[in-house]
Each structure stands twice: as C-alpha cells, then as structure tokens.
Design a protein around this motif. Structure first.
Motif, PDB file in Angstrom:
ATOM      1  N   LEU A   1      45.897  35.944  45.266  1.00  0.00           N
ATOM      2  CA  LEU A   1      46.338  37.310  45.572  1.00  0.00           C
ATOM      3  C   LEU A   1      47.198  37.865  44.436  1.00  0.00           C
ATOM      4  O   LEU A   1      47.022  39.008  43.999  1.00  0.00           O
ATOM      5  N   GLU A   2      48.124  37.064  43.955  1.00  0.00           N
ATOM      6  CA  GLU A   2      49.032  37.524  42.894  1.00  0.00           C
ATOM      7  C   GLU A   2      48.280  37.833  41.601  1.00  0.00           C
ATOM      8  O   GLU A   2      48.569  38.820  40.907  1.00  0.00           O
TER       9      GLU A   2
ATOM     10  N   GLN B   1      46.396  41.034  41.869  1.00  0.00           N
ATOM     11  CA  GLN B   1      47.355  42.126  41.714  1.00  0.00           C
ATOM     12  C   GLN B   1      47.728  42.328  40.247  1.00  0.00           C
ATOM     13  O   GLN B   1      47.854  43.469  39.778  1.00  0.00           O
TER      14      GLN B   1
ATOM     15  N   ALA C   1      42.162  37.109  50.540  1.00  0.00           N
ATOM     16  CA  ALA C   1      43.117  37.733  49.622  1.00  0.00           C
ATOM     17  C   ALA C   1      42.761  39.194  49.387  1.00  0.00           C
ATOM     18  O   ALA C   1      43.644  40.067  49.336  1.00  0.00           O
ATOM     19  N   LEU C   2      41.475  39.484  49.268  1.00  0.00           N
ATOM     20  CA  LEU C   2      41.046  40.867  49.052  1.00  0.00           C
ATOM     21  C   LEU C   2      41.364  41.738  50.263  1.00  0.00           C
ATOM     22  O   LEU C   2      41.826  42.880  50.128  1.00  0.00           O
TER      23      LEU C   2
ATOM     24  N   THR D   1      43.743  41.234  52.383  1.00  0.00           N
ATOM     25  CA  THR D   1      45.204  41.418  52.404  1.00  0.00           C
ATOM     26  C   THR D   1      45.610  42.575  51.486  1.00  0.00           C
ATOM     27  O   THR D   1      46.556  43.323  51.778  1.00  0.00           O
ATOM     28  N   LEU D   2      44.888  42.733  50.390  1.00  0.00           N
ATOM     29  CA  LEU D   2      45.175  43.817  49.441  1.00  0.00           C
ATOM     30  C   LEU D   2      44.556  45.148  49.864  1.00  0.00           C
ATOM     31  O   LEU D   2      44.653  46.145  49.144  1.00  0.00           O
TER      32      LEU D   2
ATOM     33  N   LEU E   1      38.716  47.896  45.760  1.00  0.00           N
ATOM     34  CA  LEU E   1      40.139  47.910  46.076  1.00  0.00           C
ATOM     35  C   LEU E   1      40.596  49.326  46.418  1.00  0.00           C
ATOM     36  O   LEU E   1      39.934  50.313  46.074  1.00  0.00           O
TER      37      LEU E   1
END
Length: 411
Positions: A235-236, A239, A266-267, A269-270, A292
């Motif tokens: 995730l980080e 980002q 992770a995607l 979550t973003l 995104l």
C-alpha cells in the motif's frame, strides 16, 4: 472471468490520451499530437543531383558519336553559391552536387560522360549524347510542396521523419506527453541483501525486465521498487508512486488468490476501482487492471516471469498506445508450422520463432517450453503467437496471428 477481447475493450474505454506539448524539431521525440504540414517547397531551389555540367537540354538534341556538340564552360558553381547569369548560347556551367541550377538550364550531364578540352585558356566540353530535360536535376518542390503532409498525427517520431520535418524548416512540433511509469515487484521469495544466506529465494527478473521494456520504448521510468509480501508495504509503495505522478503503476506478484496476494486489497483500501481481475488467458490469467481515485492506472501482473512478459506486451503496451492516441496494435498473419494443443477456454500467448519461407510467406513455429516460468525459449523467440479461445488444437498449416516479441520491432 472475461475474455481477452472484453478486457481490451474495458482498457480502451477507460483510458484517454495524455496532454500534448510543443518541442523544438531538432530535439523532438515521442508521438505526434498533430499533423505536420509543409509551408515551403523542398528543395527550395532547383539543384544538381551530381557533379557535372549544367546544360540546356535543347542544345543537345541530336548529339551522338558521329555528331557531337561542343559547349563552352562559363564558370563553376559550388554548393552554397549563387548561380551566375549565363546568356551565351551553346554554353554550359560546371556544377557541383547540391549547387543551384543557373537560370535557363534544365539538365546536368555527369563529368565522366563528357570530354573536356582547353583551347587557348577557354574550356569546352564535347557531348556525344542527347541530354533529357530534368536529367540529374532536383527541381524546386519535387519532394514537398506547401500544404503537403510531412508526418501524421499518431506517428512515432523517428530519425527519418525528423529529417523530413527539418528539411521543411518546421521549428517545432506537438507531441503527446509520454506516460510516467512506476514498477513495483512483490514477493518475499525475491532476493534482497538482507535475507539469510540459506533462504529459498529467487532472483528478481520481473523488475529489470519491465524497466528495460519501458526504456526500450523511450519512456520515462519513475523507479523500480521491490517489497516482500506485506499488505502495508505494498500500500505504501503504491502511494509513493501515486505521489510521483505515475500515469501507470505496474505491479508484479500478489494478484492471485493466495494468502499472500495482497495487491487487490491494497488497491481497494486506496479507493481504487477494479476494472477487471482475471482474464481467460494463459499465461497470466490473474491479471488485474484498476483505476485509482486520482485517475492513475494500475496493472497487476502475476509473478511468473512469462506472465509478466505477456501482461506487459498485450495489456500495458496497448494502454501506452492509447495514452499516446495511437491505434491498438493489430497482429499480422502467418502460417503455423507445428501442431499445438491448448485449453479450449483460454486465449494462449505462445513464444514463437517466425521467419520467411523460400516463397516469401511468414511461417511461425511454437517453441517448446511454454510454461510460464520457463525463460529458456526466449533466446530463440522473436515473436508471440496469439491462439484464440474456442479451439483446443492449432494444426500445422493453419493461419494464425502473431506480433513481434517486443513492441515496435519487426519480425
């Protein structure tokens, strides 16, 4: 799951061309965003195509071995010099390649095809042949005329097109901004400097492959990062690439259905929209495409190296073309050389070697070692064979579709 054709349709509808900008023609590269139109004549003056003598063709009419003609040489024109005014009949002018043609002269005879005589300090040439109008002359506007297309929107600039653009004295052209691309490879099995010596690790082949492929296309790479199987780290890093304004983020590994496949989560979550996940293709079935919330795009490619190569060649490459306002790449036809069996449900991308037969036809051979982890066939491969879903046997002699191994290359 969806078919390859359906996935490409989703991809095409999701992407739009990037903005364009102007760049000086001498340094121009990339894809043209507008047609380039000539405003001048090229050449902008009639000039000689070789070293010789400028003549009036009418004065050579009837000349032959038995009836040669004799012309007095009235000067010499070098490239970059103005041509002298010559009114005298039965005269000529020595001329060098690229030099401007004197007014009233319409042909050039090569120096090796004349006899040169000196008569009391005056030079004469003897011609024993008729010289046709326009012989060895590059006429003004013969290559380009005002209003003529020099290059078309969507063309990839290359040195040959740049020669034409600069010959037309076009100072700048509009090109699409090239997409910025970030690379994230995932997997705790990938070799790192911090791992224990006896850990069961493998080299990171995917990151260097993707970076090399991007640079081979002349595109900027926003970096290549590798992380282990950690949802938070993945995730980080996504980002981080978002913050670097990557238009496309390519992730290898972590997109299937295993306990350590954290990329889809992770995607989400973003706040990403998963456009598709899993396609009826082999290799590379778990492939993922997401958008995104910032408008940036992510391609999640399965971790096996050949799956990464297929994902880049048949998905990421098409996305790059759309971002540059180019048409989707179309495969070309060839004849299959050897019978091959595959699962009927899948579109199969096979490593192949393609060449020309003695009769000039393209013939493609499916190489052995089609497993998604096997890289050994690539030293022979120069193409991919596209075997569509709906059939389980591709027979020898059957017409099939192929593309070059690398985007933009010839077979």
């Amino acid at each position: 799951m969806i078919t390859y054709k359906e996935a490409i349709s989703i991809l095409s509808n999701a992407l739009q061309p990037l903005p364009d900008f102007k760049i000086a023609s001498e340094q121009a590269h990339g894809v043209l965003a507008r047609d380039v139109i000539s405003t001048v004549e090229v050449p902008n003056f009639s000039n000689s195509a070789m070293d010789g003598f400028a003549v009036r063709s009418v004065e050579s009419n009837g000349a032959n071995e038995d009836n040669p003609i004799r012309l007095e040489v009235k000067g010499c024109i070098l490239a970059g010099e103005l041509a002298p005014a010559i009114d005298q009949k039965e005269s000529c002018c020595e001329i060098m390649t690229g030099s401007v043609m004197p007014n009233g002269f319409d042909a050039v005879i090569p120096v090796e095809q004349v006899e040169i005589n000196d008569e009391g300090g005056r030079a004469f040439i003897v011609i024993n042949q008729s010289v046709q109008t326009g012989r060895n002359v590059r006429f003004s506007g013969e290559d380009f005329k005002p209003g003529q297309v020099v290059a078309k929107k969507g063309q990839l600039l290359n040195p040959h097109i740049l020669m034409a653009i600069n010959a037309n004295k076009i100072e700048s052209v509009s090109v699409y901004r090239p997409p910025n691309i970030g690379i994230l490879t995932t997997g705790s099995e990938l070799e790192t400097v911090n791992q224990e010596e006896n850990s069961p690790t493998i080299p990171n082949t995917n990151g260097p492959f993707l970076q090399s492929s991007i640079r081979r296309m002349g595109l900027p790479c926003n970096g290549m990062v590798s992380v282990g199987d950690s949802s938070q780290m993945i995730l980080e890093k996504i980002q981080d690439f978002m913050d670097l304004e990557s238009d496309i983020i390519i992730i290898s590994g972590g997109v299937s259905a295993g306990k350590a496949d954290f990329v889809p989560g992770a995607l989400r979550t973003l706040g990403a929209e998963i456009l598709f996940h899993k396609v009826w293709i082999r290799p590379g079935k778990p492939i993922l495409m997401a958008k995104l919330s910032t408008g940036q795009f992510v391609f999640g490619l399965p971790g096996n190296p050949v799956s990464v190569a297929v994902g880049f060649r048949f998905f990421v490459n098409q996305a790059i073309r759309i971002l540059q306002d180019q048409a989707l790449e179309e495969p070309i036809s060839a004849i299959n050389k050897n019978e091959f069996k595959k699962p009927e449900k899948f579109c199969f991308f096979a490593k192949a070697q393609t060449g020309y037969t003695q009769s000039g036809n393209l013939e493609a051979e499916i190489l052995s070692g089609q497993e998604s982890f096997k890289l050994s066939p690539f030293y022979q491969a120069n193409s991919w064979m596209i075997l569509p879903e709906g059939t389980d046997v591709i027979k020898a002699g059957e017409k099939i579709k192929i593309v070059p191994l690398q985007p933009g290359e010839a077979i």
